[in-house]
Design an enzyme around this catalytic site. Structure first.
Site, short mmCIF file in Angstrom:
data_model
loop_
_atom_site.label_atom_id
_atom_site.label_comp_id
_atom_site.label_asym_id
_atom_site.label_seq_id
_atom_site.Cartn_x
_atom_site.Cartn_y
_atom_site.Cartn_z
N TYR A 26 -9.89 -38.23 29.88
CA TYR A 26 -9.24 -36.92 29.68
C TYR A 26 -10.13 -35.98 28.84
O TYR A 26 -10.55 -34.92 29.32
CB TYR A 26 -7.89 -37.17 29.01
N ILE A 27 -10.43 -36.35 27.62
CA ILE A 27 -11.19 -35.43 26.77
C ILE A 27 -12.66 -35.39 27.22
O ILE A 27 -13.28 -34.33 27.24
CB ILE A 27 -11.06 -35.85 25.28
N SER A 139 -9.69 -39.64 15.06
CA SER A 139 -8.32 -39.16 15.26
C SER A 139 -7.69 -38.79 13.94
O SER A 139 -8.00 -39.39 12.89
CB SER A 139 -7.52 -40.29 15.92
N TYR A 163 -4.85 -49.63 16.76
CA TYR A 163 -5.60 -48.49 17.30
C TYR A 163 -6.16 -47.62 16.17
O TYR A 163 -7.35 -47.30 16.13
CB TYR A 163 -4.71 -47.64 18.23
N LYS A 167 -10.31 -46.74 14.56
CA LYS A 167 -10.94 -45.45 14.24
C LYS A 167 -11.51 -45.50 12.81
O LYS A 167 -12.63 -45.06 12.57
CB LYS A 167 -9.93 -44.31 14.39
N ASN A 213 2.02 -40.51 24.78
CA ASN A 213 2.07 -39.18 24.18
C ASN A 213 3.11 -38.27 24.83
O ASN A 213 3.57 -38.51 25.94
CB ASN A 213 0.68 -38.53 24.23
P1 NAD Z 1 -9.05 -41.65 28.08
O1 NAD Z 1 -8.48 -43.00 28.17
O2 NAD Z 1 -8.59 -40.62 29.04
O3 NAD Z 1 -10.65 -41.72 28.15
C1 NAD Z 1 -11.40 -42.80 27.68
C2 NAD Z 1 -12.42 -43.15 28.74
O4 NAD Z 1 -13.21 -44.25 28.26
C3 NAD Z 1 -11.80 -43.60 30.05
O5 NAD Z 1 -12.42 -42.93 31.13
C4 NAD Z 1 -12.06 -45.11 30.11
O6 NAD Z 1 -12.23 -45.55 31.44
C5 NAD Z 1 -13.34 -45.21 29.29
N1 NAD Z 1 -13.57 -46.49 28.61
C6 NAD Z 1 -12.75 -47.17 27.77
N2 NAD Z 1 -13.37 -48.27 27.31
C7 NAD Z 1 -14.61 -48.29 27.86
C8 NAD Z 1 -15.73 -49.15 27.78
N3 NAD Z 1 -15.72 -50.26 27.02
N4 NAD Z 1 -16.84 -48.85 28.49
C9 NAD Z 1 -16.89 -47.73 29.26
N5 NAD Z 1 -15.87 -46.89 29.39
C10 NAD Z 1 -14.74 -47.15 28.69
O7 NAD Z 1 -8.82 -41.15 26.57
P2 NAD Z 1 -9.01 -39.70 25.96
O8 NAD Z 1 -7.66 -39.13 25.70
O9 NAD Z 1 -9.98 -38.94 26.76
O10 NAD Z 1 -9.61 -40.09 24.55
C11 NAD Z 1 -11.02 -40.17 24.34
C12 NAD Z 1 -11.27 -40.68 22.95
O11 NAD Z 1 -10.64 -39.82 22.00
C13 NAD Z 1 -10.71 -42.08 22.68
O12 NAD Z 1 -11.61 -42.77 21.87
C14 NAD Z 1 -9.42 -41.82 21.92
O13 NAD Z 1 -9.08 -42.85 21.07
C15 NAD Z 1 -9.79 -40.57 21.13
N6 NAD Z 1 -8.63 -39.76 20.77
C16 NAD Z 1 -7.78 -39.32 21.74
C17 NAD Z 1 -6.67 -38.56 21.39
C18 NAD Z 1 -5.70 -38.08 22.44
O14 NAD Z 1 -4.62 -37.62 22.08
N7 NAD Z 1 -6.02 -38.13 23.72
C19 NAD Z 1 -6.44 -38.23 20.05
C20 NAD Z 1 -7.34 -38.68 19.08
C21 NAD Z 1 -8.44 -39.45 19.45
C1 UD1 Z 2 0.07 -40.55 18.73
C2 UD1 Z 2 -0.29 -41.78 17.97
C3 UD1 Z 2 -1.59 -41.52 17.21
C4 UD1 Z 2 -2.70 -41.09 18.18
C5 UD1 Z 2 -2.22 -39.87 18.95
C6 UD1 Z 2 -3.22 -39.46 19.99
C7 UD1 Z 2 1.77 -42.98 17.46
C8 UD1 Z 2 2.68 -43.44 16.37
N1 UD1 Z 2 0.77 -42.16 17.09
O1 UD1 Z 2 0.22 -39.51 17.82
O2 UD1 Z 2 -2.00 -42.68 16.52
O3 UD1 Z 2 -3.88 -40.75 17.47
O4 UD1 Z 2 -0.98 -40.18 19.61
O5 UD1 Z 2 -3.33 -40.42 21.00
O6 UD1 Z 2 1.93 -43.36 18.63
N2 UD1 Z 2 7.50 -37.77 21.07
C9 UD1 Z 2 8.79 -37.76 21.55
N3 UD1 Z 2 9.02 -38.35 22.76
C10 UD1 Z 2 8.03 -38.92 23.52
C11 UD1 Z 2 6.71 -38.92 23.00
C12 UD1 Z 2 6.50 -38.35 21.76
O7 UD1 Z 2 9.73 -37.27 20.92
O8 UD1 Z 2 8.31 -39.43 24.61
C13 UD1 Z 2 7.25 -37.09 19.77
C14 UD1 Z 2 6.68 -37.99 18.69
O9 UD1 Z 2 7.70 -38.61 17.97
C15 UD1 Z 2 5.87 -36.96 17.87
C16 UD1 Z 2 5.41 -35.94 18.90
O10 UD1 Z 2 6.28 -36.10 20.02
O11 UD1 Z 2 6.70 -36.32 16.95
C17 UD1 Z 2 3.98 -36.14 19.38
O12 UD1 Z 2 3.83 -37.49 19.80
P1 UD1 Z 2 2.48 -38.03 20.48
O13 UD1 Z 2 2.07 -37.11 21.58
O14 UD1 Z 2 2.70 -39.46 20.82
O15 UD1 Z 2 1.38 -37.87 19.33
P2 UD1 Z 2 1.33 -38.44 17.85
O16 UD1 Z 2 2.60 -39.08 17.45
O17 UD1 Z 2 0.83 -37.35 16.98
#
Ligand code: NAD
Ligand code: UD1
Length: 345
Positions: A26-27, A139, A163, A167, A213
């Protein structure tokens, strides 16, 4: 040193060869677009465990640019070595990781292994091949239940799940590596809550496993795949009782990576990437409904274990030092998320 910074862009920025580990996700996919549009060359390394090759095709469709793709696991040292020896890599962005909080509690070893070994393998390759720039996807979860707004200098709190710990540990590994490997520069990017999609509607968030999420669930309800959204708690100490988060458009986040890569200096720098604004679950639902003219039925249920009440960033450091600011608003995030999500892609 094999990383060759080849030319200067018109703006005076350097063109770099960037390895996007996890770049099909995604990101990562949105960041690949931002990198290609900024004139950089991209090499994606991804094992497609949570993404598909289709996203990679769409990156090319959107940017009309080519890039190199390796379907590899970045915990595999030999495979990563081959990528580095075949490409003059100037910088790495490490997105590759598992990201489900609930799954991390069920499969801690898998999470610790994948998320921290990948960090070590990529950092080792940077040291071996003289690649100086390393950007890490951290994160806001590392702040735990600190007082808001979260600032980069705060002491980190213990997180409530494996998780989150991956980080914290990866950040530590990278800090220690920089201490003993001169020439390695690391940027720890602490993302807040990325939502939304590229405005083409061609790529967006597409988790292959059950999502955790909020926005993916809103999309499921909007698509009538779920009857209603479950809101985890309405008794938080917030104005409407629901949790508050700092939602950031994924393209703003993507552009933040380009700024961070171009900025890197020797040592470690930490940046919060968010908007600095808090939005409650009910406010996000309302904006989604108004922007897209779709009703999102919901029901209040128990709080989710491990959730905090309020999370938002102090973004002044990124704004001042990176000269970057999230410009898209909540309506843009909801509109773009739905443009992608309505196709059920
Ligand atoms: P995502 O799952 O969409 O993307 C991660 C990608 O990494 C995927 O394409 C997956 O196939 C690949 N991958 C995982 N393990 C691998 C490995 N060992 N070798 C090669 N490829 C591998 O997740 P995202 O939402 O794009 O997140 C990217 C990063 O940002 C992650 O590290 C995640 O923890 C971090 N992050 C995400 C969020 C969020 O809300 N999406 C928030 C904070 C941090
Ligand atoms: C979650 C993770 C966090 C991670 C981040 C990004 C948890 C406890 N935390 O954060 O570690 O870094 O995602 O991947 O899982 N909510 C609802 N209904 C739902 C889903 C979420 O009410 O079905 C609420 C949650 O309670 C929160 C808000 O929506 O208040 C956002 O939730 P979410 O998108 O999961 O993000 P984080 O909780 O911030």
């Amino acid at each position: 040193m094999t990383g060759i910074i080849s030319e200067l862009l018109g703006s005076g920025s350097i063109i770099m060869n960037i390895l996007a580990a996890g770049g099909a996700g995604y990101i990562g996919s949105h960041t690949c677009i931002a990198l290609l549009e900024a004139g950089h060359s991209v090499i994606v390394a991804d094992n497609l465990v949570n993404s598909t090759g289709r996203t990679l095709e769409r990156i090319s469709d959107i940017t009309k640019k080519d890039f190199v793709f390796y379907k590899i696991d970045v915990t595999d040292r030999a495979a990563v070595d081959e990528v580095f020896s075949n490409n003059a890599i100037d910088g790495v962005i490490h997105f590759a990781g598992h990201k489900s909080v609930s799954e991390s509690a069920e499969k801690p070893l898998e999470y610790y292994y994948n998320n921290t070994v990948s960090t070590m393998v990529l950092a080792k390759a940077c040291v071996k091949y003289g690649t100086g720039r390393f950007v890490f996807s951290s994160s806001a979860t590392v702040y735990g239940d600190n007082k808001v707004p979260f600032t980069e200098t705060m002491e980190l709190c213990p997180t409530t799940n494996p998780y989150g710990e991956t980080k914290v540990i990866s950040e530590r590994i990278l800090r220690d590596s920089v201490r003993s490997h001169r020439g390695l520069s690391v940027s720890l990017l602490r993302y807040f809550n990325p939502i939304g999609a590229h405005n083409s509607g061609l790529i967006g968030e597409q988790p292959l496993y059950v999502p955790n999420n909020l926005m993916p669930y809103i999309i499921e309800v909007a698509n009538k795949k779920l009857d209603k959204l479950l809101i985890f708690g309405n008794d938080y100490p917030t104005p409407d009782g629901t949790g508050i988060r700092d939602y950031i458009h994924v393209m703003d986040l993507a552009e933040g990576h380009v700024a961070a890569l171009e900025y890197l200096k020797e040592g470690v720098v930490v940046f919060n990437l968010g908007t600095g604004k808090g939005t409650s679950v009910l406010q996000l639902i309302k904006t989604f409904e108004e922007t897209n003219d779709i009703k999102i039925p919901y029901e209040f249920v128990q709080r989710r274990t491990g959730d905090i009440a309020i999370c938002y960033a102090d973004v002044s450091k990124a704004e001042q030092e990176l000269n970057w600011k999230a410009g898209r608003d909540l309506a843009d995030m909801c509109r773009d998320a739905w443009r992608f999500g309505k196709n059920g892609q």
